[in-house]
Design a protein around this motif. Structure first.
Motif, PDB file in Angstrom:
ATOM      1  N   ALA A   1      45.787  11.727  25.747  1.00  0.00           N
ATOM      2  CA  ALA A   1      44.964  12.575  26.623  1.00  0.00           C
ATOM      3  C   ALA A   1      45.454  14.024  26.660  1.00  0.00           C
ATOM      4  CB  ALA A   1      44.924  11.999  28.034  1.00  0.00           C
ATOM      5  N   THR A   2      46.776  14.249  26.608  1.00  0.00           N
ATOM      6  CA  THR A   2      47.232  15.654  26.654  1.00  0.00           C
ATOM      7  C   THR A   2      46.848  16.367  25.352  1.00  0.00           C
ATOM      8  OG1 THR A   2      49.485  15.273  25.797  1.00  0.00           O
ATOM      9  CG2 THR A   2      49.191  15.097  28.186  1.00  0.00           C
ATOM     10  N   LEU A   3      46.980  15.663  24.226  1.00  0.00           N
ATOM     11  CA  LEU A   3      46.585  16.275  22.947  1.00  0.00           C
ATOM     12  C   LEU A   3      45.074  16.509  22.930  1.00  0.00           C
ATOM     13  CD1 LEU A   3      48.777  14.093  20.528  1.00  0.00           C
ATOM     14  CD2 LEU A   3      49.134  16.510  21.083  1.00  0.00           C
ATOM     15  N   GLY A   4      44.312  15.504  23.390  1.00  0.00           N
ATOM     16  CA  GLY A   4      42.848  15.619  23.425  1.00  0.00           C
ATOM     17  C   GLY A   4      42.398  16.744  24.347  1.00  0.00           C
ATOM     18  N   THR A   5      43.078  16.903  25.470  1.00  0.00           N
ATOM     19  CA  THR A   5      42.717  17.958  26.420  1.00  0.00           C
ATOM     20  C   THR A   5      42.945  19.338  25.796  1.00  0.00           C
ATOM     21  OG1 THR A   5      43.330  16.546  28.281  1.00  0.00           O
ATOM     22  CG2 THR A   5      43.207  18.912  28.715  1.00  0.00           C
ATOM     23  N   ALA A   6      44.089  19.510  25.139  1.00  0.00           N
ATOM     24  CA  ALA A   6      44.397  20.819  24.526  1.00  0.00           C
ATOM     25  C   ALA A   6      43.388  21.147  23.429  1.00  0.00           C
ATOM     26  CB  ALA A   6      45.821  20.809  23.975  1.00  0.00           C
ATOM     27  N   ALA A   7      43.020  20.129  22.619  1.00  0.00           N
ATOM     28  CA  ALA A   7      42.017  20.358  21.559  1.00  0.00           C
ATOM     29  C   ALA A   7      40.670  20.710  22.189  1.00  0.00           C
ATOM     30  CB  ALA A   7      41.896  19.114  20.678  1.00  0.00           C
ATOM     31  N   ALA A   8      40.320  20.005  23.265  1.00  0.00           N
ATOM     32  CA  ALA A   8      39.031  20.244  23.936  1.00  0.00           C
ATOM     33  C   ALA A   8      38.984  21.655  24.535  1.00  0.00           C
ATOM     34  CB  ALA A   8      38.812  19.198  25.023  1.00  0.00           C
ATOM     35  N   GLN A   9      40.111  22.088  25.122  1.00  0.00           N
ATOM     36  CA  GLN A   9      40.137  23.450  25.697  1.00  0.00           C
ATOM     37  C   GLN A   9      39.870  24.502  24.620  1.00  0.00           C
ATOM     38  OE1 GLN A   9      43.968  22.951  27.537  1.00  0.00           O
ATOM     39  NE2 GLN A   9      43.126  23.148  29.617  1.00  0.00           N
ATOM     40  N   LYS A  10      40.480  24.299  23.441  1.00  0.00           N
ATOM     41  CA  LYS A  10      40.270  25.265  22.349  1.00  0.00           C
ATOM     42  C   LYS A  10      38.820  25.224  21.865  1.00  0.00           C
ATOM     43  CE  LYS A  10      45.062  24.936  20.801  1.00  0.00           C
ATOM     44  NZ  LYS A  10      45.953  24.355  19.791  1.00  0.00           N
ATOM     45  N   ALA A  11      38.242  24.021  21.798  1.00  0.00           N
ATOM     46  CA  ALA A  11      36.844  23.902  21.349  1.00  0.00           C
ATOM     47  C   ALA A  11      35.909  24.586  22.347  1.00  0.00           C
ATOM     48  CB  ALA A  11      36.470  22.426  21.174  1.00  0.00           C
ATOM     49  N   LEU A  12      36.186  24.409  23.642  1.00  0.00           N
ATOM     50  CA  LEU A  12      35.357  25.055  24.672  1.00  0.00           C
ATOM     51  C   LEU A  12      35.443  26.570  24.553  1.00  0.00           C
ATOM     52  CD1 LEU A  12      36.141  22.858  27.816  1.00  0.00           C
ATOM     53  CD2 LEU A  12      33.892  23.186  26.766  1.00  0.00           C
ATOM     54  N   GLN A  13      36.685  27.036  24.358  1.00  0.00           N
ATOM     55  CA  GLN A  13      36.893  28.483  24.229  1.00  0.00           C
ATOM     56  C   GLN A  13      36.134  29.029  23.012  1.00  0.00           C
ATOM     57  OE1 GLN A  13      40.998  29.550  23.775  1.00  0.00           O
ATOM     58  NE2 GLN A  13      40.718  31.479  24.863  1.00  0.00           N
TER      59      GLN A  13
END
Ligand SMILES: CC(C)(COP(=O)(O)OP(=O)(O)OC[C@H]1O[C@@H](n2cnc3c(N)ncnc32)[C@H](O)[C@@H]1OP(=O)(O)O)[C@@H](O)C(=O)NCCC(=O)NCCS
Length: 329
Positions: free
Chosen positions: A56-68
């Motif tokens: 989840a921490t890796l997925g969250t960081a990837a998701a934040q970059k995708a959103l940005q």
């Protein structure tokens, strides 16, 4: 099937743990060598989650970059799908943890398990939600911490796997010729024994399971190798035929990073130049559901994809499952 919707891709992100596990490191743990691993797989190193790093921490960081990269805020998202075989827990889903970490309350979120084909299944599922109007903006994530289910005493499997996450933002678009234009999803549970990790309802965790090291993945490498080579070629030929794409019109093939030899041999049989396939297995190994979105993000960042380019994705893995997709960027 050919999809007439316009589920377009507007954001890309990935996250890899800092810690590297090289072939030389592995050769101190099991009877293997850098030469053997590079020659048989193309892998030189893989990334390993440290304490505190999870799916989840890796997925969250990837998701934040995708959103940005999409220019969206978490509040704009109405669906999160996380493809994974190494979920945060049995339940709640990893997608729920990612949603909470992103500050979303009330956004639909679920995990999807189709092993290494999981990300392409998740893309197909998200396109369905977008097409029926049930959602506008979806976060589609592939995230894994395979090191947590890898047996570092088994030289035939521990050399293959690594950790990481990738994510894309899928949005309803108005141009029907762009986005996910084709998707095929397949499974045959008769092949379940080829790759498996058994703890679950049939084999609850027990002292015996742990004593037999059955909490880890078991892979019949040779069988998987043959299956992957065959499917790789079939899926790409079928996708080009159904989308009426000539070899020259395919800008890039982004395959699941299963084995460099499998990718090279399939590309040769297809009569396509080897550099038409995006390969980063040398640096990350096989990251299962995360491998395609990580590679996609890197290809995007490297400027290898421009608006209108046709990209073919292929994946194969536990289940057995196999899948393909064609995206017009
Ligand atoms: C796993 C894989 C790299 C093995 O390569 P291979 O060429 O098929 O090798 P084999 O399994 O036939 O083993 C050949 C020999 O190498 C040995 N070997 C296996 N792993 C080894 C290692 N890490 N180092 C050195 N020798 C090794 C085997 O014991 C065998 O020895 P033997 O001939 O004396 O019995 C390859 O089959 C593969 O990539 N398979 C698909 C990957 C996969 O399953 N991915 C997961 C799902 S997508």
């Amino acid at each position: 099937m050919t999809i007439s919707s316009s589920a377009i891709f507007t954001g890309f992100g990935s996250q890899l743990p800092e810690k590297r596990l090289t072939n030389d490191d592995l050769s101190k743990m099991v009877d293997t060598s850098d030469e053997w691993i590079v020659q048989r797989t193309g892998i030189r190193e893989r990334r390993i989650a440290c304490d505190g790093e999870t799916t989840a921490t890796l997925g969250t960081a990837a998701a934040q970059k995708a959103l940005q990269s999409a220019g969206l805020a978490p509040k704009d998202i109405d669906l999160i799908i996380c493809a994974t075989i190494t979920p945060e827990m049995v339940f709640p889903s990893t997608a729920c943890f990612i949603g909470a970490a992103l500050g979303m309350a009330g956004t639909a979120a679920f995990d999807l398990n189709a092993a290494c084909s999981g990300f392409l299944y998740a893309m197909g599922a998200a396109a369905g939600f977008i097409k029926t109007g049930q959602c506008r903006n979806a976060l589609v994530i592939g995230a894994e911490t395979l090191s947590r289910i890898t047996d570092y005493q088994d030289r035939s499997s521990c050399i293959l796997f690594g950790d990481g996450a990738g994510a894309v933002v899928m949005q309803r678009g108005s141009d029907a010729g762009r986005g996910l234009i084709y998707s095929t999803l397949h499974a045959d549970g008769n092949g379940a024994d080829a790759m498996k990790c058994i703890p679950g309802s049939r084999f609850p965790i027990s002292a015996q399971i742990l004593a037999d090291r059955q909490q880890y993945m078991q892979i019949k490498g040779r069988e998987v190798y043959k299956f992957a080579v065959t499917k790789f070629e079939e899926l790409i030929e079928e996708a080009m035929r159904n989308c009426q794409l000539s070899k020259d019109q395919v800008k890039l093939i982004i395959p699941h990073q299963v084995n460099r030899r499998i990718i090279d041999s399939a590309m040769e049989k297809l009569g396509l130049p080897p550099d038409r396939a995006f390969v980063n297995i040398d640096r990350y190994g096989n990251t299962s559901a995360a491998s395609i979105p990580i590679a996609w993000d890197e290809a995007h960042q490297a400027g290898r994809l421009q608006k209108g380019d046709a990209v073919i994705f292929v994946a194969f893995g536990g289940g057995l499952t196999w899948a393909s997709a064609v995206v017009k960027m």
